[in-house]
Design a protein around this motif. Structure first.
Motif, PDB file in Angstrom:
ATOM      1  N   GLU A  25       0.833  -1.213   0.000  1.00 16.63           N
ATOM      2  CA  GLU A  25       0.000   0.000   0.000  1.00 16.63           C
ATOM      3  C   GLU A  25       0.866   1.261   0.000  1.00 16.63           C
ATOM      4  N   GLN A  26       1.929   1.239   0.798  1.00 16.72           N
ATOM      5  CA  GLN A  26       2.811   2.407   0.859  1.00 16.72           C
ATOM      6  C   GLN A  26       3.531   2.620  -0.470  1.00 16.72           C
ATOM      7  N   GLU A  27       3.920   1.516  -1.120  1.00 17.36           N
ATOM      8  CA  GLU A  27       4.583   1.630  -2.427  1.00 17.36           C
ATOM      9  C   GLU A  27       3.660   2.282  -3.447  1.00 17.36           C
ATOM     10  N   ASN A  28       2.378   1.907  -3.414  1.00 21.49           N
ATOM     11  CA  ASN A  28       1.402   2.512  -4.331  1.00 21.49           C
ATOM     12  C   ASN A  28       1.195   3.990  -4.028  1.00 21.49           C
ATOM     13  N   ALA A  29       1.329   4.354  -2.753  1.00 18.59           N
ATOM     14  CA  ALA A  29       1.132   5.754  -2.358  1.00 18.59           C
ATOM     15  C   ALA A  29       2.340   6.632  -2.711  1.00 18.59           C
ATOM     16  N   LEU A  30       3.533   6.011  -2.780  1.00 23.20           N
ATOM     17  CA  LEU A  30       4.746   6.770  -3.086  1.00 23.20           C
ATOM     18  C   LEU A  30       4.806   7.111  -4.577  1.00 23.20           C
ATOM     19  N   ASP A  31       5.393   8.253  -4.878  1.00 27.62           N
ATOM     20  CA  ASP A  31       5.587   8.662  -6.271  1.00 27.62           C
ATOM     21  C   ASP A  31       6.960   8.178  -6.739  1.00 27.62           C
ATOM     22  N   LEU A  32       6.961   7.026  -7.415  1.00 25.07           N
ATOM     23  CA  LEU A  32       8.213   6.432  -7.900  1.00 25.07           C
ATOM     24  C   LEU A  32       8.382   6.604  -9.402  1.00 25.07           C
ATOM     25  N   GLU A  33       7.539   7.419 -10.017  1.00 24.20           N
ATOM     26  CA  GLU A  33       7.566   7.562 -11.479  1.00 24.20           C
ATOM     27  C   GLU A  33       8.887   8.151 -11.968  1.00 24.20           C
ATOM     28  N   GLN A  34       9.416   9.151 -11.230  1.00 27.53           N
ATOM     29  CA  GLN A  34      10.682   9.766 -11.643  1.00 27.53           C
ATOM     30  C   GLN A  34      11.833   8.771 -11.546  1.00 27.53           C
ATOM     31  N   LEU A  35      11.832   7.952 -10.493  1.00 26.00           N
ATOM     32  CA  LEU A  35      12.860   6.917 -10.373  1.00 26.00           C
ATOM     33  C   LEU A  35      12.740   5.907 -11.511  1.00 26.00           C
ATOM     34  N   GLU A  36      11.519   5.523 -11.852  1.00 23.72           N
ATOM     35  CA  GLU A  36      11.306   4.585 -12.960  1.00 23.72           C
ATOM     36  C   GLU A  36      11.803   5.190 -14.279  1.00 23.72           C
ATOM     37  N   SER A  37      11.517   6.474 -14.493  1.00 24.51           N
ATOM     38  CA  SER A  37      11.956   7.154 -15.715  1.00 24.51           C
ATOM     39  C   SER A  37      13.476   7.211 -15.784  1.00 24.51           C
ATOM     40  N   PHE A  38      14.115   7.515 -14.666  1.00 26.39           N
ATOM     41  CA  PHE A  38      15.582   7.557 -14.611  1.00 26.39           C
ATOM     42  C   PHE A  38      16.155   6.174 -14.914  1.00 26.39           C
ATOM     43  N   LEU A  39      15.531   5.155 -14.356  1.00 31.04           N
ATOM     44  CA  LEU A  39      16.009   3.785 -14.557  1.00 31.04           C
ATOM     45  C   LEU A  39      15.867   3.352 -16.016  1.00 31.04           C
ATOM     46  N   ARG A  40      14.829   3.834 -16.690  1.00 25.39           N
ATOM     47  CA  ARG A  40      14.661   3.524 -18.116  1.00 25.39           C
ATOM     48  C   ARG A  40      15.792   4.136 -18.951  1.00 25.39           C
ATOM     49  N   GLN A  41      16.235   5.344 -18.559  1.00 25.82           N
ATOM     50  CA  GLN A  41      17.373   5.965 -19.251  1.00 25.82           C
ATOM     51  C   GLN A  41      18.653   5.152 -19.052  1.00 25.82           C
ATOM     52  N   ILE A  42      18.873   4.700 -17.808  1.00 24.69           N
ATOM     53  CA  ILE A  42      20.047   3.860 -17.527  1.00 24.69           C
ATOM     54  C   ILE A  42      19.969   2.565 -18.322  1.00 24.69           C
ATOM     55  N   ASP A  43      18.766   2.002 -18.401  1.00 27.28           N
ATOM     56  CA  ASP A  43      18.562   0.749 -19.117  1.00 27.28           C
ATOM     57  C   ASP A  43      18.896   0.902 -20.601  1.00 27.28           C
ATOM     58  N   GLU A  44      18.572   2.060 -21.175  1.00 26.65           N
ATOM     59  CA  GLU A  44      18.901   2.317 -22.583  1.00 26.65           C
ATOM     60  C   GLU A  44      20.417   2.391 -22.787  1.00 26.65           C
ATOM     61  N   ASP A  45      21.125   2.968 -21.796  1.00 20.63           N
ATOM     62  CA  ASP A  45      22.584   3.101 -21.916  1.00 20.63           C
ATOM     63  C   ASP A  45      23.299   1.753 -21.870  1.00 20.63           C
ATOM     64  N   VAL A  46      22.777   0.817 -21.082  1.00 16.15           N
ATOM     65  CA  VAL A  46      23.463  -0.477 -20.903  1.00 16.15           C
ATOM     66  C   VAL A  46      22.752  -1.600 -21.660  1.00 16.15           C
ATOM     67  N   GLN A  47      21.858  -1.219 -22.552  1.00 21.09           N
ATOM     68  CA  GLN A  47      21.073  -2.218 -23.276  1.00 21.09           C
ATOM     69  C   GLN A  47      21.994  -3.150 -24.069  1.00 21.09           C
ATOM     70  N   GLY A  48      21.743  -4.434 -23.983  1.00 21.98           N
ATOM     71  CA  GLY A  48      22.564  -5.417 -24.685  1.00 21.98           C
ATOM     72  C   GLY A  48      23.631  -6.039 -23.812  1.00 21.98           C
ATOM     73  N   TYR A  49      23.931  -5.402 -22.673  1.00 23.36           N
ATOM     74  CA  TYR A  49      24.964  -5.945 -21.777  1.00 23.36           C
ATOM     75  C   TYR A  49      24.383  -6.477 -20.468  1.00 23.36           C
ATOM     76  N   LEU A  50      23.277  -5.893 -20.011  1.00 21.82           N
ATOM     77  CA  LEU A  50      22.647  -6.333 -18.765  1.00 21.82           C
ATOM     78  C   LEU A  50      21.165  -6.613 -19.010  1.00 21.82           C
ATOM     79  N   PRO A  51      20.545  -7.464 -18.175  1.00 24.73           N
ATOM     80  CA  PRO A  51      19.104  -7.687 -18.303  1.00 24.73           C
ATOM     81  C   PRO A  51      18.334  -6.390 -18.073  1.00 24.73           C
ATOM     82  N   GLU A  52      17.102  -6.351 -18.555  1.00 21.41           N
ATOM     83  CA  GLU A  52      16.276  -5.151 -18.402  1.00 21.41           C
ATOM     84  C   GLU A  52      16.030  -4.847 -16.928  1.00 21.41           C
ATOM     85  N   LEU A  53      16.173  -3.576 -16.575  1.00 21.73           N
ATOM     86  CA  LEU A  53      16.024  -3.149 -15.186  1.00 21.73           C
ATOM     87  C   LEU A  53      14.615  -2.606 -14.958  1.00 21.73           C
ATOM     88  N   SER A  54      13.981  -3.040 -13.881  1.00 24.78           N
ATOM     89  CA  SER A  54      12.655  -2.535 -13.516  1.00 24.78           C
ATOM     90  C   SER A  54      12.598  -2.362 -12.002  1.00 24.78           C
TER      91      SER A  54
END
Length: 394
Positions: free
Chosen positions: A38-67
Motif C-alpha cells: 500500500e505504501q509503495e502505491n502511495a509513493l511517487d516512484l515515477e521519476q525513479l522509474e523514468s531515470f532507470l529507463r534511461q540507464i537501461d537504454e545506456d546499458v542495453q545489450g549488456y545487462l538484463p532489463e532493469l525494472s
C-alpha cells in the motif's frame, strides 16, 4: 525528576498521537508485507522509474532489463532475481568491446612511435639533426593528439557517471527519508535531510569545478614536462596530483564521518522515542490504546520492509551507473600502459614516460568516480541501517 518526565511525555505525546492516528487508518488485519505494498502505491516512484529507463537504454545489450517495481517486489519477498552469470557475461562482453575498440588506438600509437624512434636515431647520428628533430616533434604531437582524444572521452564518461549518481540520489533520498519518517525516525530524517541535500549539490559542483579540472591540469603538465628538455614541470605535476588525491580523500573522510555520527545519534534518539511513544499510546489512550500500538507495529514493519527493499535496489542501480564508465577508464589506462611499455623497448623513453603519466592521470578520475560511488553507497547503507538500529533499540 517529575518535571523531566512530564517534559518528555509532552514532547513524545504529539508524535505518538500522530503515529496512532495513521496506524488507526490501516486495516488491523493487514500484514507488514501488505502495508508495504500500500505504501509503495502511495509513493511517487515515477521519476525513479523514468531515470532507470534511461540507464537501461545506456546499458542495453549488456545487462538484463532493469525494472524498479520488479526489484522491489522480489526483494519484499526475500528474493533477488539477479542472474550473476548473465551479469558477468555482459560485463565481460563490454570489457572486450572496449578493448577491441581501443586496439586501433594502440596500433596507431605504436606505428607513430616506431617512426619517432627512427627519427630519434637519425637525430643522434647527425650532429645537427634539426630536420629530424622537427619531424620527431611532429610525430610526438601526433601521438599526443591521439591520446588526448581518448583521454578526454574517458574522463568525460567518469564525470557523466558522477552527474548521473548525483541525479539518482536526488530522486532516491527524499523517498527514503519519507519512509524513515513513516517509521517514526523523525530525528534521523531531520539530521540527514539538510546534510545530504547540501552534500549532493556540493559533490556535483566539487567534482565538475575542482577535481576534474585538476585531473586535466595534471595531464597537461605531464605532456609539457616531456615536450621540452629545458622546461620541466615534474615537481608541479606531482604537487597537483597530491592536491587532487588529498581533495578526494578529504571529501570522502568528512562525508563518512559526519553521516556515521548522524546515523548513530539519530538512531538512538528515535529508538527511545518510539519505545516511549508505544508505551504512551498503549497506557494513556483509553480502550483502543493497545490496538493502536499493534497497528503502529504493523505500520513500522511495513515501512521497514519497503525501505530496505528500496535501499538495496538503490545500491544495485548505483553499481550499474558506476561499472561501465569505470571499465572504460581502466581499459584505456591499460592501453596507455601497454603502449608505454612497448615504446620504451624501442628506446623512446620520453614518449613512454608521457603515456605512463597520462595513464596515472586517468586513474585519478577512476579514483574520483569510485570515491563518490562509495560515499553514496554508505549514505544509503547508513539510512537503511539507522532505521534497523532504531527498531532494534525499540
Amino acid at each position: 525528576k517529575k518535571i523531566l518526565l512530564i517534559t518528555i511525555l509532552l514532547f513524545i505525546f504529539p508524535f505518538s498521537a500522530l503515529w496512532a492516528a495513521e496506524a488507526a487508518e490501516l486495516n488491523p488485519g493487514l500484514t507488514p508485507r501488505e502495508i508495504a505494498a500500500e505504501q509503495e502505491n502511495a509513493l511517487d516512484l515515477e521519476q525513479l522509474e523514468s531515470f532507470l529507463r534511461q540507464i537501461d537504454e545506456d546499458v542495453q545489450g549488456y545487462l538484463p532489463e532493469l525494472s524498479l517495481k520488479e526489484m522491489l517486489a522480489s526483494l519484499k519477498e526475500g528474493k533477488l532475481n539477479i542472474a550473476p552469470g548473465e551479469i558477468l557475461t555482459g560485463l565481460k562482453r563490454f570489457f572486450f568491446h572496449e578493448v577491441t575498440l581501443n586496439l586501433s588506438l594502440l596500433g596507431k600509437i605504436l606505428v607513430i612511435a616506431i617512426i619517432c624512434s627512427f627519427l630519434q636515431n637519425m637525430q643522434a647520428a647527425f650532429e645537427k639533426g634539426t630536420v629530424a628533430k622537427l619531424a620527431y616533434f611532429a610525430c610526438f604531437l601526433a601521438v599526443i593528439s591521439l591520446v588526448t582524444g581518448s583521454f578526454h572521452a574517458a574522463v568525460t564518461a567518469g564525470l557523466e557517471a558522477i552527474k548521473k549518481m548525483v541525479g539518482f540520489m536526488q530522486l532516491l533520498l527524499p523517498v527514503l527519508l519519507v519512509l524513515l519518517i513513516a517509521m517514526g525516525s523523525l530525528t534521523s530524517a531531520a539530521l540527514f535531510q539538510p546534510f545530504l541535500i547540501a552534500c549532493l549539490s556540493f559533490l556535483g559542483f566539487f567534482a565538475e569545478m575542482v577535481i576534474f579540472p585538476l585531473i586535466y591540469l595534471t595531464a597537461v603538465l605531464s605532456i609539457v614536462n616531456h615536450i621540452s628538455e629545458r622546461f620541466k614541470a615534474a615537481k608541479l605535476t606531482g604537487l597537483v596530483k597530491q592536491i587532487t588525491k588529498a581533495s578526494i580523500g578529504l571529501a570522502l573522510t568528512i562525508f563518512i564521518g559526519v553521516i556515521t555520527v548522524e546515523g548513530v545519534a539519530g538512531g538512538v534518539v528515535d529508538g527511545v522515542s518510539l519505545r516511549t511513544a508505544k508505551f504512551v499510546t498503549g497506557a494513556f489512550v483509553p480502550v483502543a490504546g493497545s490496538m493502536f500500538a499493534d497497528a503502529l507495529d504493523a505500520l513500522i514493519g511495513g515501512s521497514l520492509l519497503l525501505k530496505n527493499a528500496l535501499g538495496i535496489s538503490g545500491v544495485l542501480i548505483l553499481s550499474v551507473i558506476i561499472l561501465f564508465p569505470v571499465i572504460k577508464m581502466l581499459v584505456i589506462a591499460l592501453i596507455y600502459r601497454i603502449a608505454a611499455a612497448m615504446i620504451q623497448l624501442l628506446g623512446d623513453s620520453m614518449l613512454a614516460d608521457t603515456l605512463d603519466e597520462m595513464a596515472g592521470s586517468l586513474l585519478l578520475s577512476f579514483a574520483a568516480v569510485l570515491s563518490v560511488g562509495i560515499m553514496f553507497f554508505l549514505a544509503i547503507t547508513v539510512i537503511v541501517g539507522t532505521a534497523n538500529f532504531t527498531m532494534m533499540l525499540r
